[in-house]
Design an enzyme around this catalytic site. Structure first.
Site, PDB file in Angstrom:
ATOM      1  N   ARG A 204      -3.540   5.997   0.076  1.00  0.00           N
ATOM      2  CA  ARG A 204      -3.555   6.849   0.477  1.00  0.00           C
ATOM      3  C   ARG A 204      -2.583   7.906   1.678  1.00  0.00           C
ATOM      4  NH1 ARG A 204      -7.749   2.764   3.686  1.00  0.00           N
ATOM      5  NH2 ARG A 204      -6.180   2.286   3.289  1.00  0.00           N
TER       6      ARG A 204
ATOM      7  N   ARG B  10      -6.864  12.101  -6.843  1.00  0.00           N
ATOM      8  CA  ARG B  10      -7.708  10.860  -6.885  1.00  0.00           C
ATOM      9  C   ARG B  10      -8.932  12.035  -6.825  1.00  0.00           C
ATOM     10  NH1 ARG B  10      -8.358   5.794  -5.264  1.00  0.00           N
ATOM     11  NH2 ARG B  10     -10.875   6.697  -5.152  1.00  0.00           N
TER      12      ARG B  10
ATOM     13  N   ASP C 161      -6.620  -3.126  -7.810  1.00  0.00           N
ATOM     14  CA  ASP C 161      -7.186  -3.812  -6.592  1.00  0.00           C
ATOM     15  C   ASP C 161      -7.146  -5.206  -6.450  1.00  0.00           C
ATOM     16  OD1 ASP C 161      -8.317  -2.634  -3.963  1.00  0.00           O
ATOM     17  OD2 ASP C 161      -9.541  -4.109  -4.541  1.00  0.00           O
TER      18      ASP C 161
ATOM     19  N   TYR D 274     -15.631 -12.173  -0.098  1.00  0.00           N
ATOM     20  CA  TYR D 274     -15.605 -10.808  -0.410  1.00  0.00           C
ATOM     21  C   TYR D 274     -17.036 -11.016  -1.456  1.00  0.00           C
ATOM     22  CZ  TYR D 274     -12.546  -7.112   1.151  1.00  0.00           C
ATOM     23  OH  TYR D 274     -11.425  -6.590   1.704  1.00  0.00           O
TER      24      TYR D 274
ATOM     25  N   ARG E  19       0.767  -1.177   0.377  1.00  0.00           N
ATOM     26  CA  ARG E  19       0.132  -0.483   0.083  1.00  0.00           C
ATOM     27  C   ARG E  19       0.698   1.306  -0.098  1.00  0.00           C
ATOM     28  NH1 ARG E  19      -5.192  -0.308   1.791  1.00  0.00           N
ATOM     29  NH2 ARG E  19      -6.005  -1.887   0.378  1.00  0.00           N
TER      30      ARG E  19
END
Ligand code: CP3
Length: 336
Positions: A22, A31, A67, A142, A18
């Site tokens: 973010r 973004r 992703d 998921y 990661r």
């Protein structure tokens, strides 16, 4: 690449799960107004976001910006990645009819991946690009739960109670992961990582019976491509031996198991990746430095070591701490 292959290295290589995302202000700016899955379909954005941490830190590898849900979306599964929540599936898969919705992935389904990897490889020069895909248990969770889950209730109900349906679903997901990895390697990715992030929820005997056949097939199919394969999950202390058996070249270790202890749990002939607690980066620098040195010392007992966090960079992490940590890893390991 040399550390993955357990060859001598001038310093311990380092990258961060990661690292693209973010915690970087330049990422958040880029973004603005673009939904997550939309950004994963735009080659210009993929290239820029993948490059951002490489420019900022002296990391030894780039991780492709995408992703684990992207290939599922590409074969038509109705899903979204909701900010602050994670992946959400419109119509969860709970039966054989649902499983048939998982068709095979072809390069034509993800032209933007091929294009972005190609662009990145020329921009990165000698820095390797790590491609990735989700592990079958994590993708299944998921899909079956319909979103993030603490206990994986429906997933385990299927794994324990409907083994034929489970195997069918896991085979389709393994096929999807194999195809997604092959597309990235064909386009120029130098190594691959399988993120089976939530597989630590499974007990060893159930892993052996219900997950290992599928992860083994993934790594066997990728072997012929000749690129190093990394296998990672969270909370997998009791599974490290089995994850080694699954066949990757490198086993990722989270922060719960010291690397020298992990060496004894994983069979010989593997490199290890990890494993500073991502939350440790919120402690004063002296503490970060002491613990990073400790990871390097323990990592020396492994046949090969790639420095990383034990899981992904947390969103509020200060990028300057990651920059300093990268330099520290290089300096300390080059000197010893
Ligand atoms: O590592 C990188 O920097 C490369 C990009 C990457 C992303 N997701 C981008 C992303 C990678 C390798 C992943 C893998 C991924 N995605 C995993 C396995 C790794 C792990 O962390 O265990 C998992 C479980 C997912 C599913 C997923 N996607 C989750 C749980 C979330 C977080 C939800 C949230 O916002 O808290 C996402 C969204 C996501 N994937 C973001 C990024 C940068 C944040 C979305 C945003 O910025 O809007």
């Amino acid at each position: 690449m040399r550390a993955c292959r357990r060859l001598p290295v001038p310093h311990t290589p380092v990258w961060f799960m990661r690292q693209a995302g973010r915690s970087l202000p330049e990422y958040l700016k880029l973004r603005e107004g673009v939904p997550m899955l939309e950004s994963c379909r735009r080659p210009d954005m993929i290239v820029e976001i993948t490059m951002q941490p490489v420019r900022r830190y002296a990391v030894d590898a780039a991780i492709f910006f995408s992703d684990i849900m992207v290939p599922l979306k590409a074969i038509g599964v109705d899903l979204d990645i909701k900010p602050g929540v994670g992946p959400v599936i419109a119509d969860p898969i709970r039966d054989a009819q649902g499983a048939t919705r998982l068709r095979e992935l072809t390069p034509d389904d993800v032209p933007y991946v091929t294009e972005a990897v190609g662009g990145l490889v020329s921009e990165l020069g000698s820095t390797p690009l790590i491609g990735f895909a989700g592990g079958p248990f994590t993708l299944a969770s998921y899909l079956i739960e319909g979103g993030p889950s603490k206990n994986h209730d429906h997933t385990k109900a299927m794994m324990y109670g409907a083994p034929d349906l489970w195997a069918n679903l896991m085979e389709r997901l393994a096929d999807l992961t194999i195809a997604f990895l092959k597309i990235q390697v064909a386009a120029g990715a130098s190594a691959v990582q399988v993120f089976d992030s939530w597989v630590g929820a499974v007990a060893p005997e159930d892993y052996r019976a219900s997950v290992l056949p599928h992860t083994s097939r993934i790594f066997a199919e990728i072997e012929a491509l000749g690129v190093p394969r990394i296998h990672f999950g969270v909370g997998t202390g009791e599974l490290l031996g089995l994850m080694g058996e699954a066949g990757a070249d490198v086993v990722g270790v989270d922060w719960r198991v010291p690397l020298d202890e992990a060496v004894g749990r994983v069979e010989a002939g593997k490199a290890l990746q990890g494993n500073l607690d991502p939350a440790l980066l919120f402690a004063p620098w002296e503490v970060v430095e002491r613990r990073a040195r400790d990871v390097l010392t323990r990592g020396r007992t492994a046949e090969g070591h790639i420095f990383n966090l034990g899981h992904g960079v947390l969103p509020s992490t200060d990028p300057d701490v990651l920059a300093r940590l990268t330099d520290l890893v290089h300096e300390v390991s080059a000197a010893s």
